[in-house]
Design a protein around this motif. Structure first.
Motif, short mmCIF file in Angstrom:
data_model
loop_
_atom_site.label_atom_id
_atom_site.label_comp_id
_atom_site.label_asym_id
_atom_site.label_seq_id
_atom_site.Cartn_x
_atom_site.Cartn_y
_atom_site.Cartn_z
N PRO A 1 -4.89 4.19 0.83
CA PRO A 1 -4.86 5.34 0.77
C PRO A 1 -5.67 6.40 1.32
O PRO A 1 -6.91 5.88 1.81
CB PRO A 1 -4.97 5.44 -0.73
CG PRO A 1 -5.62 4.34 -1.00
CD PRO A 1 -5.47 3.38 -0.02
N VAL B 1 -1.44 -0.79 3.90
CA VAL B 1 -1.67 0.80 4.33
C VAL B 1 -2.75 1.44 3.29
O VAL B 1 -2.13 1.35 2.05
CB VAL B 1 -0.42 1.74 4.36
CG1 VAL B 1 -0.69 3.28 4.77
CG2 VAL B 1 0.42 0.93 5.52
N GLY C 1 0.87 -1.29 0.02
CA GLY C 1 0.01 -0.12 0.06
C GLY C 1 0.79 1.24 0.00
O GLY C 1 1.94 1.40 -0.70
N GLU C 2 0.27 2.30 0.73
CA GLU C 2 0.92 3.74 0.54
C GLU C 2 2.14 3.63 1.46
O GLU C 2 2.18 4.51 2.77
CB GLU C 2 -0.07 4.56 1.42
CG GLU C 2 -1.06 4.98 -0.02
CD GLU C 2 -0.69 5.43 -1.23
OE1 GLU C 2 0.42 6.19 -0.98
OE2 GLU C 2 -1.13 5.28 -2.37
N VAL C 3 3.16 2.68 1.42
CA VAL C 3 4.65 3.00 1.90
C VAL C 3 5.63 3.24 0.69
O VAL C 3 5.30 3.05 -0.42
CB VAL C 3 4.81 1.70 2.81
CG1 VAL C 3 4.03 1.66 3.81
CG2 VAL C 3 4.87 0.65 1.87
N LEU D 1 5.27 5.34 6.17
CA LEU D 1 3.96 5.54 5.14
C LEU D 1 4.41 6.97 4.22
O LEU D 1 5.24 7.75 4.69
CB LEU D 1 2.79 5.89 5.89
CG LEU D 1 2.19 4.65 6.56
CD1 LEU D 1 2.85 4.00 7.62
CD2 LEU D 1 0.76 5.23 6.98
N GLY E 1 -0.97 7.98 3.11
CA GLY E 1 -1.12 6.71 3.75
C GLY E 1 -2.00 7.15 4.74
O GLY E 1 -1.86 8.17 5.59
N VAL F 1 -4.69 1.09 9.38
CA VAL F 1 -3.70 0.14 8.60
C VAL F 1 -4.55 -1.31 8.75
O VAL F 1 -4.70 -1.76 10.02
CB VAL F 1 -2.43 0.29 9.21
CG1 VAL F 1 -1.41 -0.96 8.56
CG2 VAL F 1 -1.93 1.56 9.17
N ARG G 1 -3.24 6.82 8.46
CA ARG G 1 -2.52 6.10 9.56
C ARG G 1 -3.35 5.65 10.65
O ARG G 1 -3.19 5.04 11.65
CB ARG G 1 -1.78 7.46 10.00
CG ARG G 1 -0.35 7.64 9.40
CD ARG G 1 0.21 9.09 9.47
NE ARG G 1 1.51 9.36 8.77
CZ ARG G 1 1.57 9.26 7.48
NH1 ARG G 1 0.59 9.30 6.86
NH2 ARG G 1 2.77 9.44 6.99
#
Length: 267
Positions: free
Chosen positions: A233, A231, A157-159, A184, A188, A193, A190
């Protein structure tokens, strides 16, 4: 202020309002709550229930088991040598490696002399104690060292660096896993998750809030073998995924039209 000046002022004011509105539509703002980790206050210490985070061995785990004692000859049959060969200019060069044992679907491994033994479902402490008990029949005061050779986790994901990571130790926290993945991105989310964990042959799912300091006291804070972190978006990222490439051209055209309209109105 005469009528012509009023018309100019009113036309320019409307044009400015239109441009500000367009800017607000295309720009998203983020608050401190969107980015800062561990924001809230921890619960009282007496309210925290400590959990056992020791790894439990399961199917497809690859173990290295080293057996030693005061009598090296007595422990030698339990340490099968494995030689790996690498080609060189003058031939092949061998290198000794530790034998690995794969836990099968029934939780068993095939161990020298002892034969079939079940380690699946045991923690490292339990497996070590069990092997010591079995080996005591052959060796006086055996020393057993067990390590998991294929402890892996996946972060998606968003990392900044999504992927699958092999961990040298048998213990890694969610924070450390995200650190391996480069943290992230700004896109991402937070507070939500997604954690995927296999337990007892079933997939289990959980949601983690990275902005809560109490996450560090959760039984989910330390990851298990083959855990997956996803993670998702945030809203800005989701909106950007539907962004029309022609939007910038359209906004520019509207801005130009607003300026021309203001000029004609004041004439």
């Amino acid at each position: 202020m005469n009528f012509i000046m009023f018309r100019k002022f009113y036309a320019h004011k409307n044009a400015v309002k239109l441009l500000i509105l367009l800017a607000l539509v295309t720009v998203s703002c983020a608050s401190r709550k969107d980015f800062v980790y561990f924001q809230d206050e921890p619960v009282k210490k007496e309210d925290i229930s400590l959990v056992n985070t020791e790894l439990v061995y399961g199917t497809d785990d690859l173990l290295t088991i080293d057996v030693s004692s005061l009598d090296p000859e007595a422990s030698r049959p339990f340490n099968l040598p494995v030689v790996s060969y690498s080609p060189t200019v003058i031939g092949a060069q061998g290198q000794l490696k530790m034998q690995t044992y794969l836990i099968d679907i029934n939780g068993n491994i095939e161990f020298p002399v002892l034969g079939t033994i079940k380690l699946g479902g045991l923690t490292r402490t339990e497996a070590t104690a069990y092997l010591k008990e079995r080996l005591s029949e052959y060796i006086k005061d055996p020393i057993v060292n067990i390590r998991l050779a294929n402890f892996t986790i996946t972060v998606l994901g968003e990392v900044n660096r999504p992927g699958t990571y092999t961990i040298q130790d048998e213990r890694i926290s969610v924070s450390e896993a995200l650190g391996l993945a480069g943290d992230l991105t700004n896109n991402g989310k937070r507070t939500n998750v997604f954690l995927i964990r296999e337990s007892g042959g079933e997939k289990r799912f959980a949601r983690l809030d990275l902005t809560s300091v109490n996450l560090v006291n959760s039984q989910l804070y330390y990851m298990a073998q083959n855990d997956v972190l996803v993670v998702e978006p945030n809203r800005a990222r989701r909106n950007a995924s539907t962004y029309n490439p022609n939007t910038a051209v359209i906004i520019s055209a509207i801005s130009t039209l607003a300026t021309i309209t203001a000029i004609f109105v004041v004439k």
